[in-house]
Design an enzyme around this catalytic site. Sequence first.
Site, PDB file in Angstrom:
ATOM      1  N   LYS A 176       0.834  -1.212   0.000  1.00  0.00           N
ATOM      2  CA  LYS A 176       0.000   0.000   0.000  1.00  0.00           C
ATOM      3  C   LYS A 176       0.871   1.265   0.000  1.00  0.00           C
ATOM      4  CE  LYS A 176      -2.139  -0.994   3.907  1.00  0.00           C
ATOM      5  NZ  LYS A 176      -1.519  -2.265   4.316  1.00  0.00           N
ATOM      6  N   ARG A 182      -9.287   0.897   9.144  1.00  0.00           N
ATOM      7  CA  ARG A 182      -8.937  -0.486   9.458  1.00  0.00           C
ATOM      8  C   ARG A 182     -10.029  -1.193  10.256  1.00  0.00           C
ATOM      9  NH1 ARG A 182      -2.954   0.467   9.207  1.00  0.00           N
ATOM     10  NH2 ARG A 182      -1.840  -1.470   9.556  1.00  0.00           N
ATOM     11  N   ARG A 199      14.761  -0.538  10.009  1.00  0.00           N
ATOM     12  CA  ARG A 199      13.780  -1.627  10.020  1.00  0.00           C
ATOM     13  C   ARG A 199      12.744  -1.269  11.065  1.00  0.00           C
ATOM     14  NH1 ARG A 199      15.059  -6.247   6.852  1.00  0.00           N
ATOM     15  NH2 ARG A 199      17.306  -6.400   6.538  1.00  0.00           N
ATOM     16  N   ARG A 221      -0.419  -8.705  13.653  1.00  0.00           N
ATOM     17  CA  ARG A 221      -0.945  -7.732  12.681  1.00  0.00           C
ATOM     18  C   ARG A 221      -1.833  -8.426  11.656  1.00  0.00           C
ATOM     19  NH1 ARG A 221       4.625  -5.499  10.981  1.00  0.00           N
ATOM     20  NH2 ARG A 221       3.601  -4.113   9.505  1.00  0.00           N
TER      21      ARG A 221
HETATM   22  P1  AMP Z   1       1.074   0.501   9.193  1.00  0.00           P
HETATM   23  O1  AMP Z   1       2.259   1.356   8.974  1.00  0.00           O
HETATM   24  O2  AMP Z   1      -0.130   0.942   8.404  1.00  0.00           O
HETATM   25  O3  AMP Z   1       1.381  -0.967   9.012  1.00  0.00           O
HETATM   26  O4  AMP Z   1       0.663   0.678  10.728  1.00  0.00           O
HETATM   27  C1  AMP Z   1       1.554   0.351  11.776  1.00  0.00           C
HETATM   28  C2  AMP Z   1       0.786   0.189  13.079  1.00  0.00           C
HETATM   29  O5  AMP Z   1       0.144   1.440  13.413  1.00  0.00           O
HETATM   30  C3  AMP Z   1      -0.348  -0.820  13.053  1.00  0.00           C
HETATM   31  O6  AMP Z   1       0.105  -2.145  13.285  1.00  0.00           O
HETATM   32  C4  AMP Z   1      -1.227  -0.297  14.187  1.00  0.00           C
HETATM   33  O7  AMP Z   1      -0.662  -0.588  15.450  1.00  0.00           O
HETATM   34  C5  AMP Z   1      -1.135   1.206  13.994  1.00  0.00           C
HETATM   35  N1  AMP Z   1      -2.158   1.703  13.042  1.00  0.00           N
HETATM   36  C6  AMP Z   1      -1.934   2.281  11.818  1.00  0.00           C
HETATM   37  N2  AMP Z   1      -3.086   2.632  11.222  1.00  0.00           N
HETATM   38  C7  AMP Z   1      -4.076   2.269  12.084  1.00  0.00           C
HETATM   39  C8  AMP Z   1      -5.497   2.347  12.033  1.00  0.00           C
HETATM   40  N3  AMP Z   1      -6.135   2.873  10.973  1.00  0.00           N
HETATM   41  N4  AMP Z   1      -6.201   1.870  13.098  1.00  0.00           N
HETATM   42  C9  AMP Z   1      -5.579   1.356  14.169  1.00  0.00           C
HETATM   43  N5  AMP Z   1      -4.236   1.220  14.268  1.00  0.00           N
HETATM   44  C10 AMP Z   1      -3.481   1.686  13.248  1.00  0.00           C
END
Ligand code: AMP
Length: 214
Positions: free
Chosen positions: A13, A88, A160, A172
């Site tokens: 994404k 999400r 990382r 996740r």
């Molecule tokens: P990402 O970079 O999108 O993989 O997000 C990293 C982490 O941020 C996720 O594993 C969640 O802990 C938190 N996070 C990011 N976006 C959301 C969201 N829309 N709702 C809840 N937690 C989020």
Amino acid sequence: MNIILLGPPGAGKGTQARKLVDERGMVQLSTGDMLRAARTSGTDMGKKVAAVMDAGNLVTDEIVIGLIREQLESDNAPGGYIFDGFPRTLAQADALGNLLVEMGESLDHVIEMQVDDEALVARITARSTCGSCGEVYNDNTKPIPADEKCTNCGANDFQRRADDNEESLRTRLMAYYKQTSPLVGYYYAKGDLQSVDGLASMDEVAASINKALA
Ligand code: AMP
């Protein structure tokens, strides 16, 4: 045009969002990036969410909806927004719909990036990112250059993510299947959903997305 990129962690994404920013002048709104920035700058909210993120769980709807609301109210995006990693949960999807209506905006496309779980594990455990510009590298398919300078911005700041390890990834993925994957049905029922094969090469995925947006 406002779009959502929907898919599990490691689906690509962020990479595709960056291409859309470069090619179409859209604004990328990544709640993951916003939360990481809050952690780095040491805000109260950043401290509160750090452990939740490292474990691979979702932070509360209230926090991420607040972050998106702030951005939508302060940003000016004539090229439109790309929502990356948001919504999400169903509550977040409803909130986004309401926010867009409040602003007189619409949601134009939801692109689901389909990938299989084994490929995700392989991608994520090999992933690193340029801390300066966000360019994504992969130990197998796009290794860090021998001169250790980012091919995009020249910085030497490869990182990382703390949550890019097998244990957090399992959590996740579980969060994705339990809380986020119902959004595929939600947007399908609204008539907004289009799916692309996220396992194809980066350029092929980009071409499929451009076709879906045409
Ligand atoms: P990402 O970079 O999108 O993989 O997000 C990293 C982490 O941020 C996720 O594993 C969640 O802990 C938190 N996070 C990011 N976006 C959301 C969201 N829309 N709702 C809840 N937690 C989020």
